[in-house]
Scaffold this active site. Sequence first.
Site, PDB file in Angstrom:
ATOM      1  N   MET A 101      70.912  -8.424  -8.247  1.00  9.86           N
ATOM      2  CA  MET A 101      70.548  -7.161  -8.900  1.00  9.86           C
ATOM      3  C   MET A 101      69.838  -6.267  -7.884  1.00  9.86           C
ATOM      4  O   MET A 101      69.154  -5.314  -8.253  1.00  9.86           O
ATOM      5  CB  MET A 101      69.676  -7.427 -10.122  1.00  9.86           C
ATOM      6  CG  MET A 101      70.412  -8.255 -11.182  1.00  9.86           C
ATOM      7  SD  MET A 101      69.834  -7.990 -12.853  1.00  9.86           S
ATOM      8  CE  MET A 101      68.143  -8.510 -12.712  1.00  9.86           C
TER       9      MET A 101
ATOM     10  N   HIS B 298      67.485 -13.845  -1.294  1.00  8.10           N
ATOM     11  CA  HIS B 298      68.879 -13.367  -1.356  1.00  8.10           C
ATOM     12  C   HIS B 298      69.553 -13.527   0.009  1.00  8.10           C
ATOM     13  O   HIS B 298      70.726 -13.892   0.090  1.00  8.10           O
ATOM     14  CB  HIS B 298      68.930 -11.880  -1.724  1.00  8.10           C
ATOM     15  CG  HIS B 298      68.348 -11.543  -3.055  1.00  8.10           C
ATOM     16  ND1 HIS B 298      67.150 -10.858  -3.209  1.00  8.10           N
ATOM     17  CD2 HIS B 298      68.802 -11.796  -4.308  1.00  8.10           C
ATOM     18  CE1 HIS B 298      66.913 -10.692  -4.492  1.00  8.10           C
ATOM     19  NE2 HIS B 298      67.885 -11.253  -5.185  1.00  8.10           N
TER      20      HIS B 298
ATOM     21  N   GLN C   3      67.759 -21.498  -6.513  1.00  6.62           N
ATOM     22  CA  GLN C   3      67.161 -22.521  -7.394  1.00  6.62           C
ATOM     23  C   GLN C   3      66.040 -21.945  -8.259  1.00  6.62           C
ATOM     24  O   GLN C   3      65.694 -22.514  -9.289  1.00  6.62           O
ATOM     25  CB  GLN C   3      66.617 -23.681  -6.545  1.00  6.62           C
ATOM     26  CG  GLN C   3      66.088 -24.830  -7.398  1.00  6.62           C
ATOM     27  CD  GLN C   3      65.262 -25.819  -6.612  1.00  6.62           C
ATOM     28  OE1 GLN C   3      65.641 -26.170  -5.492  1.00  6.62           O
ATOM     29  NE2 GLN C   3      64.147 -26.259  -7.169  1.00  6.62           N
ATOM     30  N   LYS C   4      65.464 -20.821  -7.851  1.00  4.89           N
ATOM     31  CA  LYS C   4      64.362 -20.268  -8.656  1.00  4.89           C
ATOM     32  C   LYS C   4      64.826 -20.070 -10.102  1.00  4.89           C
ATOM     33  O   LYS C   4      64.082 -20.300 -11.039  1.00  4.89           O
ATOM     34  CB  LYS C   4      63.839 -18.956  -8.069  1.00  4.89           C
ATOM     35  CG  LYS C   4      62.570 -18.495  -8.791  1.00  4.89           C
ATOM     36  CD  LYS C   4      61.877 -17.391  -8.079  1.00  4.89           C
ATOM     37  CE  LYS C   4      62.571 -16.077  -8.267  1.00  4.89           C
ATOM     38  NZ  LYS C   4      62.573 -15.614  -9.678  1.00  4.89           N
ATOM     39  N   ASP C   5      66.091 -19.654 -10.246  1.00  2.00           N
ATOM     40  CA  ASP C   5      66.666 -19.499 -11.589  1.00  2.00           C
ATOM     41  C   ASP C   5      67.451 -20.760 -11.928  1.00  2.00           C
ATOM     42  O   ASP C   5      68.676 -20.708 -12.134  1.00  2.00           O
ATOM     43  CB  ASP C   5      67.569 -18.263 -11.614  1.00  2.00           C
ATOM     44  CG  ASP C   5      66.776 -16.996 -11.353  1.00  2.00           C
ATOM     45  OD1 ASP C   5      65.902 -16.675 -12.158  1.00  2.00           O
ATOM     46  OD2 ASP C   5      67.016 -16.350 -10.316  1.00  2.00           O
TER      47      ASP C   5
ATOM     48  N   SER D 147      60.365 -13.125  -5.339  1.00  5.58           N
ATOM     49  CA  SER D 147      61.011 -12.550  -6.516  1.00  5.58           C
ATOM     50  C   SER D 147      60.923 -11.032  -6.398  1.00  5.58           C
ATOM     51  O   SER D 147      59.937 -10.501  -5.877  1.00  5.58           O
ATOM     52  CB  SER D 147      60.260 -12.998  -7.775  1.00  5.58           C
ATOM     53  OG  SER D 147      60.559 -12.143  -8.857  1.00  5.58           O
ATOM     54  N   SER D 148      61.944 -10.365  -6.919  1.00  2.00           N
ATOM     55  CA  SER D 148      61.893  -8.895  -6.901  1.00  2.00           C
ATOM     56  C   SER D 148      60.712  -8.394  -7.720  1.00  2.00           C
ATOM     57  O   SER D 148      60.229  -7.285  -7.511  1.00  2.00           O
ATOM     58  CB  SER D 148      63.185  -8.320  -7.472  1.00  2.00           C
ATOM     59  OG  SER D 148      64.271  -8.764  -6.691  1.00  2.00           O
ATOM     60  N   ARG D 149      60.257  -9.194  -8.668  1.00  2.00           N
ATOM     61  CA  ARG D 149      59.155  -8.749  -9.536  1.00  2.00           C
ATOM     62  C   ARG D 149      57.783  -8.935  -8.886  1.00  2.00           C
ATOM     63  O   ARG D 149      56.788  -8.447  -9.410  1.00  2.00           O
ATOM     64  CB  ARG D 149      59.218  -9.465 -10.884  1.00  2.00           C
ATOM     65  CG  ARG D 149      60.415  -9.027 -11.713  1.00  2.00           C
ATOM     66  CD  ARG D 149      60.360  -9.510 -13.156  1.00  2.00           C
ATOM     67  NE  ARG D 149      61.381  -8.895 -13.977  1.00  2.00           N
ATOM     68  CZ  ARG D 149      62.558  -9.444 -14.283  1.00  2.00           C
ATOM     69  NH1 ARG D 149      62.860 -10.647 -13.855  1.00  2.00           N
ATOM     70  NH2 ARG D 149      63.423  -8.798 -15.041  1.00  2.00           N
TER      71      ARG D 149
HETATM   72  O1  PAF Z   1      69.980 -13.893 -10.631  1.00  2.00           O
HETATM   73  C1  PAF Z   1      70.238 -12.671 -10.731  1.00  2.00           C
HETATM   74  O2  PAF Z   1      69.845 -11.842  -9.901  1.00  2.00           O
HETATM   75  C2  PAF Z   1      71.065 -12.184 -11.917  1.00  2.00           C
HETATM   76  O3  PAF Z   1      70.752 -12.903 -13.061  1.00  2.00           O
HETATM   77  C3  PAF Z   1      72.565 -12.202 -11.633  1.00  2.00           C
HETATM   78  C4  PAF Z   1      73.086 -13.613 -11.416  1.00  2.00           C
HETATM   79  C5  PAF Z   1      72.884 -11.330 -10.428  1.00  2.00           C
HETATM   80  C6  PAF Z   1      73.327 -11.631 -12.827  1.00  2.00           C
HETATM   81  O4  PAF Z   1      72.972 -10.306 -13.071  1.00  2.00           O
END
Ligand code: PAF
Length: 291
Positions: free
Chosen positions: A29, A36, A156-158, A193-195
């Site tokens: 995103m 990333h 892995q964070k998600d 994290s972007s946040r």
């Molecule tokens: O992990 C993310 O940044 C988002 O959930 C993703 C996988 C790009 C889907 O919008």
Amino acid sequence: MIELFRSLSDFRYFRNKVTHQSIGLVPTMGNLHAGHLSLIEESLSENDLTIVTIFVNPKQFGPDEDYEEYPRTLEKDLQKIQMFQRTLPLPAKQLVVFSPAQVNDIYPKNYSTTITLGDVTTKLCGKSRPGHFDGVTTVVYQLFSITRPQAAYFGQKDYQQFAILSRMVEDLSLPVELEMMPIIRDENGLALSSRNQYLSDEDYSQALYLPQTLAELQNFIEGRNWEDVSKEVEKIIDQKIFDPSWDYLQVLDAISLEAPTSISTQVLIAAAYRIGKTRLIDNILVEVNNA
Ligand code: PAF
């Protein structure tokens, strides 16, 4: 210069001409950070063509969440990718970015399909973010259809997101391999994290309590028999989650995402922690010794 596509028709035209042997997808995103970039690095090392998508997906934000404020930093993201690619000791491989300027390139008028999975989407993050994972599976399915990759890379964070997407790929027999890359942390242990950029200095100090708590539980659990430690772990967690900043703090079997059992070999310590309006997530995978 990085090749950038801002419309679906331009991207489709490009994609239809691609004859590369292997294509890796890094869905994001935007507001890219080192986490990333590690996904991009892995894709570049394994594929002839890497497609990075940058799309802030409205379907995965709840009505009271930060969709409008979510940082959109396309120019900076492109510069970061370009500078990063120059530092890699890899032969130059092709990388393109697809970042549709219009939401209806992804969800055209009259779009009405949602990909919904079962129970796994309603626990952990799914509990306090109803519908979030439907938004994730729907957009990732759409991105797979548009980009047609052989492999896709996630962090892995998600972890729960990765588990859900793996389920979707298996259930729908999608011809794509998913790869999970380790969490990248800053010098104090906070997962990138972007946040994180929403945090003031004071918030940041408080946020460190999240990885510290996970590490504390990891030290207690690692290498031990789950049955021996489970009661004590429950006590530690009960004492902590009194603090309403914890959205959840749980130890689960890493595969089933259910309570660990005597046959679990790896557990997931996962948490979501709120600091003001910012909600951070983090997790650690820990081996247990149930021999
Ligand atoms: O992990 C993310 O940044 C988002 O959930 C993703 C996988 C790009 C889907 O919008």
